[in-house]
Design a protein around this motif. Structure first.
Motif, PDB file in Angstrom:
ATOM      1  N   UNK A   1       0.811  -1.213   0.000  1.00 20.93           N
ATOM      2  CA  UNK A   1       0.000   0.000   0.000  1.00 20.93           C
ATOM      3  C   UNK A   1       0.845   1.265   0.000  1.00 20.93           C
ATOM      4  N   UNK A   2       1.908   1.267   0.795  1.00 20.69           N
ATOM      5  CA  UNK A   2       2.795   2.443   0.873  1.00 20.69           C
ATOM      6  C   UNK A   2       3.528   2.653  -0.454  1.00 20.69           C
ATOM      7  N   UNK A   3       4.025   1.550  -1.045  1.00 17.42           N
ATOM      8  CA  UNK A   3       4.760   1.651  -2.319  1.00 17.42           C
ATOM      9  C   UNK A   3       3.854   2.179  -3.430  1.00 17.42           C
ATOM     10  N   UNK A   4       2.643   1.630  -3.537  1.00 19.39           N
ATOM     11  CA  UNK A   4       1.734   2.033  -4.617  1.00 19.39           C
ATOM     12  C   UNK A   4       1.125   3.415  -4.375  1.00 19.39           C
ATOM     13  N   UNK A   5       1.169   3.887  -3.128  1.00 22.57           N
ATOM     14  CA  UNK A   5       0.702   5.242  -2.823  1.00 22.57           C
ATOM     15  C   UNK A   5       1.450   6.260  -3.677  1.00 22.57           C
ATOM     16  N   UNK A   6       2.760   6.015  -3.867  1.00 21.41           N
ATOM     17  CA  UNK A   6       3.589   6.945  -4.637  1.00 21.41           C
ATOM     18  C   UNK A   6       3.326   6.847  -6.140  1.00 21.41           C
TER      19      UNK A   6
ATOM     20  N   UNK B   1      -3.590  10.066 -10.301  1.00 21.17           N
ATOM     21  CA  UNK B   1      -4.840  10.481 -10.934  1.00 21.17           C
ATOM     22  C   UNK B   1      -5.967   9.544 -10.505  1.00 21.17           C
ATOM     23  N   UNK B   2      -7.201   9.948 -10.800  1.00 26.00           N
ATOM     24  CA  UNK B   2      -8.340   9.088 -10.464  1.00 26.00           C
ATOM     25  C   UNK B   2      -8.273   7.780 -11.251  1.00 26.00           C
ATOM     26  N   UNK B   3      -7.806   7.848 -12.502  1.00 30.12           N
ATOM     27  CA  UNK B   3      -7.646   6.631 -13.299  1.00 30.12           C
ATOM     28  C   UNK B   3      -6.659   5.670 -12.637  1.00 30.12           C
ATOM     29  N   UNK B   4      -5.568   6.222 -12.083  1.00 30.98           N
ATOM     30  CA  UNK B   4      -4.595   5.389 -11.353  1.00 30.98           C
ATOM     31  C   UNK B   4      -5.263   4.746 -10.145  1.00 30.98           C
TER      32      UNK B   4
ATOM     33  N   UNK C   1      -4.609   3.875   0.926  1.00 30.47           N
ATOM     34  CA  UNK C   1      -3.338   4.423   0.460  1.00 30.47           C
ATOM     35  C   UNK C   1      -3.115   4.241  -1.035  1.00 30.47           C
ATOM     36  N   UNK C   2      -3.150   2.980  -1.495  1.00 34.86           N
ATOM     37  CA  UNK C   2      -2.655   2.674  -2.828  1.00 34.86           C
ATOM     38  C   UNK C   2      -3.690   2.483  -3.905  1.00 34.86           C
ATOM     39  N   UNK C   3      -4.980   2.427  -3.552  1.00 34.45           N
ATOM     40  CA  UNK C   3      -5.998   2.275  -4.565  1.00 34.45           C
ATOM     41  C   UNK C   3      -5.880   0.980  -5.352  1.00 34.45           C
ATOM     42  N   UNK C   4      -6.170   1.049  -6.651  1.00 34.35           N
ATOM     43  CA  UNK C   4      -6.285  -0.145  -7.484  1.00 34.35           C
ATOM     44  C   UNK C   4      -4.985  -0.931  -7.583  1.00 34.35           C
ATOM     45  N   UNK C   5      -3.866  -0.234  -7.708  1.00 35.65           N
ATOM     46  CA  UNK C   5      -2.583  -0.947  -7.809  1.00 35.65           C
ATOM     47  C   UNK C   5      -2.290  -1.712  -6.527  1.00 35.65           C
ATOM     48  N   UNK C   6      -2.553  -1.092  -5.385  1.00 35.98           N
ATOM     49  CA  UNK C   6      -2.345  -1.790  -4.106  1.00 35.98           C
ATOM     50  C   UNK C   6      -3.253  -3.007  -4.019  1.00 35.98           C
ATOM     51  N   UNK C   7      -4.513  -2.821  -4.406  1.00 35.40           N
ATOM     52  CA  UNK C   7      -5.485  -3.908  -4.357  1.00 35.40           C
ATOM     53  C   UNK C   7      -5.073  -5.055  -5.279  1.00 35.40           C
TER      54      UNK C   7
END
Length: 484
Positions: free
Chosen positions: A5-10, A14-17, A162-168
């Protein structure tokens, strides 16, 4: 999971991200993320519990057949077409936005109705995951159910926030591998410890031979397996009809939309099918083996995996296998929170309240929506009497009936109109909500899916033909894109 989550936060700007990961998923992550978010805690709690309670009857073999078939058809026919169409139709990043762009709906009615159904049914779906977490901590550590609910919710919300879709997606990938290994290792070791598969089935037959018959209905009450006669055709249809739900699950369809290219889909389909078939039948075997393993019947059948792992394995190994249950729970709740959050952010906030909102503002509104939805789901899950399978079956039927026919017809029938889509969603969703009051025993997804399909066809035929622009876009979506 928190580290991811912390890594993908960076990487989320954008909303698409935040909502769709910028459409960058490779085939491995898309496949395992789709299936891990699909199966949820019911794969390690609900399905083994159903197999323990009914043997090879309705809730085990037949439901697994339906789910495997639904997975295959979804990847084979829906994934590629939806990936192309959502990019062509205004680069849609949510299902609601896709429907609006696909039918050029300037009234926003399609967007609003679909977003309302997404929020409604995901509240129940997310609640089912929180219930599963409560059951896990209660059965493993003796922790109070409500304390377990709160702790589990905090962890899941943190990395989704934190990370949204990439974290998920990346956490789902890790969790999917853990679930896969757990459902291979647990039944194999338990069967070996009991003296082999013949000994397992002999032990089960001694308790009730009808537990081994896929055509028989067996009920479990007060520690006794009672034969209820042959399975009705309605029961078999209801179990297999779970496969229909795949076409309308927003958190699964989001993976199709997020894969980086349609040419990645054949590989993702193969990975998904291997994962699904092995985990489904691994979960069923856990339930069967539990019947043979425990001399004293379980009070809560949905704890069979948890109890089996603690009896059969060294505590160090058991700990890792029990983490698979938490992985299953987390991998689904995070996806559901994110899709529901995107519905609030994209389909209500940006569309009606702040059309000029910056990308940073939208990301933070999305994060706030995650907190709001999680809190409401926590309240729904507060009742200890809720069952994982019961909550999941209701939400699964809701999505399958409200969106399944609408998705299929929108992708494969050029003549479909905006009013047809609207009628299909309303008829399908409302049928699921009110079907229980009719008293008919068939699973509500069956009438919901059927009535929605009829509504789409009839209303679309009554409308004038779609514009030339819509029809040309439909033809374009059936052809490979430049990046393929």
């Amino acid at each position: 999971m928190l580290a991811i989550g912390v890594i993908t936060y960076r990487m989320t700007n954008t909303l698409s991200d935040y909502v769709l990961g910028g459409r960058k998923l490779n085939s491995w992550v898309a496949a395992l993320s789709a299936q891990a978010s699909d199966m949820s805690g019911w794969l390690l709690l609900g399905l083994p519990g159903a197999a323990y309670a009914s043997g090879m009857g309705m809730w085990s073999i037949w439901i697994a057949v339906g789910l495997a078939a639904g997975t295959m058809i979804n990847w084979q026919y829906v994934a590629k077409r939806l990936r192309r169409y959502t990019e062509i139709a205004g680069d849609s990043i949510t299902l609601s936005e896709y429907f609006e762009n696909r039918f050029r709906d300037k009234s926003h009615l399609l967007r609003v109705i679909s977003a309302v159904f997404i929020l409604l049914f995901f509240l129940f779906y997310t609640a089912s995951g929180l219930v599963a977490g409560g059951v896990l901590f209660q059965a493993t550590f003796g922790v109070d159910y409500h304390t377990a609910l709160i702790v589990g919710a905090i962890v899941i919300i943190s990395y989704t926030f934190l990370g949204g879709f990439l974290a998920v997606s990346w956490t789902d990938f890790v969790q999917g591998i853990l679930m896969f290994l757990a459902l291979i290792i647990a039944p194999i070791v338990a069967i070996n410890q009991l003296g082999g598969i013949d000994a397992v089935f002999s032990n089960i037959a001694a308790k009730n031979p009808d537990l081994l018959d896929i055509a028989m209905n067996v009920s479990f009450k007060d520690g006794i397996w009672t034969s209820e006669g042959a399975l009705a055709v309605v029961g078999i249809i209801s179990a297999m009809a779970w496969g229909l739900g795949y076409f309308g699950q927003p958190h699964i369809l989001a993976r199709f939309m997020a894969i980086r290219s349609a040419k990645e889909i054949p590989k993702a389909r193969l990975i998904s099918m291997i994962w699904v078939v092995i985990t489904l039948y691994g979960a069923i075997m856990v339930g069967f083996v539990g019947i043979a393993l425990f001399d004293t019947p379980l009070e809560n059948t949905e704890t069979v995996f948890i109890q089996l792992v603690q009896v059969v394995f060294n505590p160090w190994v058991a700990g890792f296998l029990l983490a698979a249950v938490l992985a299953a729970i987390m991998s689904t709740i995070d996806s559901q929170l994110l899709v529901a959050s995107s519905a609030l952010t994209e389909d209500f906030y940006r569309t009606f309240l702040r059309k000029e909102a910056s990308q940073t503002e939208l990301v933070w509104i999305g994060r706030g929506a995650v907190l709001l939805i999680a809190f409401i789901s926590l309240m729904l899950a507060w009742n200890e009497k809720n069952t994982v399978l019961g909550l999941v079956s209701y939400a699964w039927a809701g999505f399958g009936a409200a969106f399944g026919p609408a998705i299929l017809f929108s992708l494969f029938w050029k003549r479909m109109t905006r009013n047809g889509a609207l009628a299909g969603m309303l008829v399908g969703g409302l049928t699921v909500i009110f079907w229980e009051k009719t008293g008919y025993a068939i699973y509500e997804i069956v009438p919901g899916f059927m009535f929605a399909s009829i509504a789409i066809i009839l209303v679309s035929r009554m409308d004038s033909e779609p514009s030339r622009e819509i029809q040309e876009e439909f033809d374009q979506a059936s052809k490979p894109l430049a990046n393929e």
